[in-house]
Motif scaffolding. Structure first.
Motif, PDB file in Angstrom:
ATOM      1  N   ALA A 142      16.828   4.542  -8.541  1.00 51.03           N
ATOM      2  CA  ALA A 142      15.808   5.234  -9.333  1.00 51.03           C
ATOM      3  C   ALA A 142      14.572   5.540  -8.490  1.00 51.03           C
ATOM      4  N   LEU A 143      14.153   4.589  -7.664  1.00 57.72           N
ATOM      5  CA  LEU A 143      13.000   4.812  -6.785  1.00 57.72           C
ATOM      6  C   LEU A 143      13.243   5.988  -5.848  1.00 57.72           C
ATOM      7  N   ALA A 194       0.817  -1.215   0.000  1.00 60.07           N
ATOM      8  CA  ALA A 194       0.000   0.000   0.000  1.00 60.07           C
ATOM      9  C   ALA A 194       0.848   1.262   0.000  1.00 60.07           C
ATOM     10  N   ALA A 195       2.035   1.199   0.633  1.00 61.16           N
ATOM     11  CA  ALA A 195       2.886   2.389   0.719  1.00 61.16           C
ATOM     12  C   ALA A 195       3.347   2.841  -0.661  1.00 61.16           C
ATOM     13  N   LEU A 196       3.801   1.889  -1.480  1.00 62.24           N
ATOM     14  CA  LEU A 196       4.271   2.252  -2.819  1.00 62.24           C
ATOM     15  C   LEU A 196       3.104   2.694  -3.689  1.00 62.24           C
ATOM     16  N   THR A 244      12.777   2.254   2.087  1.00 58.24           N
ATOM     17  CA  THR A 244      12.123   1.620   3.229  1.00 58.24           C
ATOM     18  C   THR A 244      10.840   2.339   3.611  1.00 58.24           C
ATOM     19  N   GLU A 245      10.627   3.555   3.113  1.00 66.00           N
ATOM     20  CA  GLU A 245       9.358   4.256   3.313  1.00 66.00           C
ATOM     21  C   GLU A 245       8.353   3.898   2.227  1.00 66.00           C
ATOM     22  N   LEU A 246       8.786   3.068   1.281  1.00 67.78           N
ATOM     23  CA  LEU A 246       7.930   2.701   0.156  1.00 67.78           C
ATOM     24  C   LEU A 246       7.465   1.247   0.257  1.00 67.78           C
ATOM     25  N   GLY A 247       7.557   0.702   1.449  1.00 69.83           N
ATOM     26  CA  GLY A 247       7.023  -0.633   1.669  1.00 69.83           C
ATOM     27  C   GLY A 247       7.995  -1.765   1.462  1.00 69.83           C
ATOM     28  N   PHE A 248       9.284  -1.464   1.341  1.00 70.03           N
ATOM     29  CA  PHE A 248      10.290  -2.509   1.138  1.00 70.03           C
ATOM     30  C   PHE A 248      11.019  -2.789   2.447  1.00 70.03           C
ATOM     31  N   ALA A 292       2.191   6.188  -2.753  1.00 70.95           N
ATOM     32  CA  ALA A 292       3.210   7.142  -3.214  1.00 70.95           C
ATOM     33  C   ALA A 292       3.093   7.357  -4.714  1.00 70.95           C
ATOM     34  N   ARG A 293       2.813   6.272  -5.436  1.00 66.88           N
ATOM     35  CA  ARG A 293       2.641   6.381  -6.895  1.00 66.88           C
ATOM     36  C   ARG A 293       1.468   7.288  -7.226  1.00 66.88           C
ATOM     37  N   GLN A 294       0.359   7.040  -6.577  1.00 64.58           N
ATOM     38  CA  GLN A 294      -0.836   7.825  -6.860  1.00 64.58           C
ATOM     39  C   GLN A 294      -0.671   9.282  -6.433  1.00 64.58           C
ATOM     40  N   ALA A 295       0.082   9.496  -5.370  1.00 63.17           N
ATOM     41  CA  ALA A 295       0.314  10.865  -4.901  1.00 63.17           C
ATOM     42  C   ALA A 295       1.087  11.685  -5.926  1.00 63.17           C
TER      43      ALA A 295
END
Length: 424
Positions: free
Chosen positions: A64-65, A7-9, A74-78, A12-15
């Motif tokens: 790249a991310l 959900a975090a990524l 690590t804030e993107l759900g990894f 972030a993508r949608q944001a």
């Protein structure tokens, strides 16, 4: 309880306004190119990242991310794959050079115990020692030590006292950069060099050191430039552009600007644009004329460049442009001024002097220069020199009957040179 994937990524993508995974993949590809990485991110890769149990991204994908989202992955759900990375302990952030929290990767302390800051100090001392050893130790031996040292440092970053993170990460970046230089220039291992350069870039990011990032990106340009593939020209140029952007951001001095000009000149020379390359060399000479080391000293790691080495770049470009006379004149001055400890670089310039002699139809003199170059790599192996020696030997074919050329072949294909050239 059921989960809905990463959900975090996805959030972030949608944001950022990317409605689909394919749109994010395209954006990440562009972000990678902007920082000098030639990768293609596929929609299926993003799909895996947005799954319930996303894999830890490949280092280039991670870069790249972070470049696109401006936050640690690590804030993107990894979840980091290093030891105890999933034990539920709270992560912590590194400090920036001004003491404030910065957006580096989150850390987890292995076993709940931080390593003392003194570890970073000792690590830096070894990095500095390796820097000096580059000019005197055999490349194969040094590469093993430097590469292991860089990997060790990368493992230590999540464990070190947070106040020493920047110091350690900067040293890790320099060590990985040196490993890449050894692998690419000395040992002709471009794939290994690419991996080392990516590690160096990540560590420079961790340290928020844009000038180290600049140096790494410029070195990454050599890989496509030396590939011999015309289709990779834009890849090399893109990395040079990225390096220049980093240099401007870090307010690099005139010497660093001159080196970037020399790197770009080498790239353009490799792709046949000698007029543009010579223009870049002239600009580099002008930059050096403005350089004041007392006012704005260069980073200590920038020990591979000098006005003498700039002249060496110039001579190589003159050879490609067909001006053997001026190239040989330049190289004689370079060889006179080069420090005695620069054995590997001397052997390259000797091979270039031989190439200049061939252009001026002086085969006997070319052979003498090549004999001296072979003496150099007999003492300190340097794969780049052997490449240039073999290129000159090809140009000497019309003089195969000369005793000097036959004697050269005896040296070129003796046991030492043959074994070293085929053993990598």
């Amino acid at each position: 309880m059921a989960t809905n994937g990463n959900a975090a990524l996805r959030a972030a993508r949608q944001a950022l306004g990317y409605r689909s995974q394919a749109a994010l993949a395209d954006a990440l590809t562009e972000a990678a190119r902007a920082i000098g990485l030639r990768i293609e991110v596929a929609a299926r890769t993003v799909r895996r990242w947005e799954s319930t149990d996303p894999p830890w991204p490949h280092p280039e994908h991670a870069a790249a991310l972070e470049a696109l989202f401006k936050r640690p992955i690590t804030e993107l759900g990894f979840t980091p794959p290093w030891p105890n990375g999933t034990d539920g302990r709270s992560p912590r952030e590194p400090l920036s050079t001004n003491g404030n929290q910065k957006a580096g990767r989150y850390r987890r302390v292995v076993g709940g115990v931080e390593l003392p800051a003194a570890v970073a100090k000792n690590y830096v001392a070894i990095t500095v020692a390796h820097r000096g050893m580059y000019w005197s130790l055999p490349a194969k031996q040094l590469q093993r030590s430097v590469s292991d040292h860089a990997r060790l440092g990368a493992d230590l970053i999540p464990q070190i006292d947070v106040r020493a993170t920047t110091t350690l990460a900067r040293a890790v970046s320099e060590s990985a950069l040196l490993a890449g230089r050894l692998e690419f220039f000395d040992l002709q291992q471009p794939e290994e060099a690419q991996a080392s350069f990516v590690l160096a870039l990540q560590a420079a990011h961790e340290a928020a050191d844009t000038l180290l990032g600049c140096a790494v990106l410029a070195h990454m340009a050599f890989i496509p430039a030396f590939s011999g593939e015309v289709k990779r020209a834009e890849e090399a140029r893109e990395r040079v552009r990225a390096a220049r952007a980093f240099a401007r951001r870090g307010e690099g001095n005139h010497e660093l600007t001159a080196w970037l000009d020399a790197v770009e000149a080498e790239v353009e020379t490799r792709f046949g644009n000698t007029r543009q390359a010579l223009s870049l060399i002239r600009h580099a000479e002008q930059s050096y004329a403005q350089h004041d080391p007392q006012d704005r000293p260069s980073p200590e790691w920038l020990d591979w460049f000098s006005p003498t080495r700039l002249a060496g770049f110039k001579a190589n470009t003159l050879i490609s442009a067909g001006d053997g006379r001026l190239a040989l004149e330049t190289l004689r001055q370079v060889l006179d001024e080069l420090p005695a400890e620069s054995v590997k670089q001397r052997s390259v310039y000797l091979a270039d002097a031989a190439a200049a002699c061939v252009l001026d139809k002086l085969p006997e003199q070319a052979c003498r220069f090549l004999e001296d170059a072979l003496d150099g790599i007999g003492e300190y192996w340097y794969a780049t020199t052997l490449d240039r020696i073999k290129a000159v030997r090809q140009d000497l074919r019309k003089w195969d009957s000369l005793p000097e050329v036959r004697a050269l072949d005896e040296r070129l294909y003796d046991w030492h040179t043959t074994v070293n050239s085929l053993s990598g």
